[in-house]
Design a protein around this motif. Structure first.
Motif, short mmCIF file in Angstrom:
data_model
loop_
_atom_site.label_atom_id
_atom_site.label_comp_id
_atom_site.label_asym_id
_atom_site.label_seq_id
_atom_site.Cartn_x
_atom_site.Cartn_y
_atom_site.Cartn_z
N ILE A 85 1.05 -1.13 -0.17
CA ILE A 85 -0.12 -0.06 -0.04
C ILE A 85 0.86 1.28 0.03
CG2 ILE A 85 -1.78 1.27 1.22
CD1 ILE A 85 -2.66 -1.46 2.57
N GLY A 86 0.89 2.14 -1.09
CA GLY A 86 1.78 3.16 -1.35
C GLY A 86 3.26 2.67 -1.10
N ASN A 87 4.07 3.11 -0.19
CA ASN A 87 5.53 2.63 -0.29
C ASN A 87 5.69 1.83 0.75
OD1 ASN A 87 5.87 4.52 -2.41
ND2 ASN A 87 6.73 5.89 -0.69
N SER A 88 4.60 1.21 1.47
CA SER A 88 4.81 0.15 2.48
C SER A 88 4.49 -1.15 1.94
CB SER A 88 4.03 0.45 3.75
OG SER A 88 4.48 1.78 4.25
N ILE A 89 5.14 -2.29 2.29
CA ILE A 89 5.11 -3.60 1.94
C ILE A 89 5.00 -4.41 3.20
CG2 ILE A 89 5.60 -5.57 0.57
CD1 ILE A 89 7.11 -3.49 -1.05
N LYS A 90 3.83 -5.12 3.53
CA LYS A 90 3.77 -6.01 4.70
C LYS A 90 4.13 -7.30 3.95
CE LYS A 90 2.30 -2.90 7.47
NZ LYS A 90 3.01 -2.11 8.67
N VAL A 91 4.99 -8.18 4.73
CA VAL A 91 5.13 -9.50 4.33
C VAL A 91 4.84 -10.63 5.22
CG1 VAL A 91 6.86 -11.12 3.23
CG2 VAL A 91 6.97 -8.59 2.68
N SER A 92 3.95 -11.68 5.19
CA SER A 92 3.40 -12.61 5.94
C SER A 92 5.03 -13.63 6.26
CB SER A 92 2.64 -13.34 5.23
OG SER A 92 1.30 -12.78 5.26
N GLY A 93 4.86 -14.06 7.57
CA GLY A 93 5.66 -14.92 7.87
C GLY A 93 6.01 -16.03 6.87
N ALA A 94 7.48 -16.15 6.48
CA ALA A 94 8.11 -17.11 5.53
C ALA A 94 8.27 -18.29 6.19
CB ALA A 94 9.08 -16.72 4.59
N VAL A 95 8.10 -19.41 5.86
CA VAL A 95 8.58 -20.67 6.59
C VAL A 95 9.10 -21.35 5.44
CG1 VAL A 95 6.75 -20.76 8.45
CG2 VAL A 95 6.28 -21.79 6.26
N SER A 96 9.74 -22.54 5.95
CA SER A 96 10.63 -23.47 4.91
C SER A 96 9.42 -24.54 4.40
CB SER A 96 11.71 -24.29 5.66
OG SER A 96 12.37 -25.14 4.71
N MET A 97 8.89 -24.10 3.24
CA MET A 97 8.04 -25.26 2.50
C MET A 97 8.09 -25.12 1.11
SD MET A 97 4.29 -23.17 2.13
CE MET A 97 3.98 -22.99 3.76
N ASP A 98 7.76 -26.31 0.34
CA ASP A 98 7.60 -26.66 -0.94
C ASP A 98 6.56 -25.79 -1.50
OD1 ASP A 98 5.66 -28.46 -0.60
OD2 ASP A 98 6.96 -29.86 -0.99
N ASN A 99 6.27 -26.09 -2.82
CA ASN A 99 5.29 -25.28 -3.65
C ASN A 99 3.78 -25.94 -3.21
OD1 ASN A 99 6.85 -23.00 -4.68
ND2 ASN A 99 7.33 -24.52 -6.48
N GLU A 100 3.99 -27.25 -2.66
CA GLU A 100 2.54 -27.91 -2.18
C GLU A 100 2.20 -27.48 -0.82
OE1 GLU A 100 4.91 -29.81 -4.10
OE2 GLU A 100 3.97 -28.71 -5.79
N GLY A 101 3.11 -26.71 0.04
CA GLY A 101 2.90 -26.42 1.33
C GLY A 101 3.60 -27.38 2.21
N ASN A 102 4.21 -28.41 1.79
CA ASN A 102 4.93 -29.35 2.76
C ASN A 102 6.14 -28.82 3.21
OD1 ASN A 102 2.83 -31.34 1.96
ND2 ASN A 102 3.94 -31.59 -0.16
N PRO A 103 6.56 -28.97 4.61
CA PRO A 103 7.56 -28.58 5.16
C PRO A 103 8.78 -28.99 4.46
CG PRO A 103 6.03 -29.48 6.80
CD PRO A 103 5.59 -29.84 5.57
N THR A 104 9.82 -28.15 4.55
CA THR A 104 11.04 -28.67 3.62
C THR A 104 12.33 -28.57 5.10
OG1 THR A 104 11.58 -26.56 2.86
CG2 THR A 104 10.59 -28.34 1.65
N ALA A 105 13.36 -29.49 5.02
CA ALA A 105 14.29 -29.41 5.82
C ALA A 105 14.30 -29.70 6.91
CB ALA A 105 15.15 -27.91 5.30
N ILE A 106 13.39 -30.67 7.23
CA ILE A 106 12.59 -31.10 8.63
C ILE A 106 13.79 -31.34 9.54
CG2 ILE A 106 11.26 -32.80 9.72
CD1 ILE A 106 9.71 -32.80 7.15
N GLY A 107 13.81 -30.72 10.58
CA GLY A 107 15.03 -30.91 11.79
C GLY A 107 16.06 -30.08 11.51
N ASP A 108 16.18 -29.57 10.28
CA ASP A 108 17.63 -28.75 10.02
C ASP A 108 17.51 -27.05 10.14
OD1 ASP A 108 19.70 -27.42 8.86
OD2 ASP A 108 20.13 -28.78 7.21
N PHE A 109 17.59 -26.82 11.35
CA PHE A 109 17.58 -25.43 11.57
C PHE A 109 17.89 -24.14 10.49
CE2 PHE A 109 17.07 -21.25 13.48
CZ PHE A 109 16.03 -21.29 14.27
#
Length: 174
Positions: free
Chosen positions: A68-92
């Motif tokens: 909105i205008g010059n501000s951008i809000k970005v939701s939390g990014a997590v480690s997932m693939d394109n289907e929404g499955n967790p990736t790098a499980i156990g590897d912080f």
């Protein structure tokens, strides 16, 4: 006596006209300033939504970013693939890198870099591990660090997620 009255009346009328003229000029300047302010507020305030993984985001009910205008809000990014499955499980460390890789894609979509980030909030289920790998952030933020918070949480949306990173960005006008 009549001449003195005419003289005083002349001075009074001249002063009144000058004062009125100054007043009108001031009112015009104030009006022009208001017009400029109104135009500025109406400038590009329509939200622009962005979905990194549209099907996943629709299923969970969120947009990954909104500008909105010059501000951008970005939701939390997590480690997932394109289907929404967790990736790098156990590897912080790898999950952290995957989060920043997704955030980089979103920033690039808006023509930004990590230099434009003004707030970074990190949520983790393992604060000691985050502190162990927090030095990686120097590869991300090369010029300055944003403000933000690091929060230890009981759990994230899916149990395999160990870290989630959200951003607020200020895009400088070109």
């Amino acid at each position: 006596m009549k001449t003195t009255k005419n003289y005083l009346l002349g001075i009074f009328l001249t002063t009144t006209v000058l004062f009125s003229s100054c007043n009108e000029k001031q009112k015009t300047e104030i009006q022009e300033e208001k017009t400029e302010t109104i135009e500025y507020k109406e400038l590009d305030e329509t939200p622009e939504y962005f979905m990194l993984r549209p099907e996943v985001e629709k299923a969970y009910g969120y947009s990954h970013a909104v500008k909105i205008g010059n501000s951008i809000k970005v939701s939390g990014a997590v480690s997932m693939d394109n289907e929404g499955n967790p990736t790098a499980i156990g590897d912080f460390e790898q999950q952290m890198k995957n989060c920043y890789a997704d955030l980089d894609k979103i920033l690039k979509h808006y023509g930004c870099t990590f230099d434009d980030v003004v707030v970074e909030n990190v949520f983790t289920t393992n604060m000691p591990k985050f502190l162990e790998f927090a030095g990686y952030r120097t590869e991300i933020y090369k010029n300055h660090f944003p403000t933000g918070s690091w929060l230890g949480v009981k759990e994230l949306a899916i149990p395999e997620f160990l870290i989630e990173i959200e951003l607020e960005v200020h895009k400088t006008q070109n």
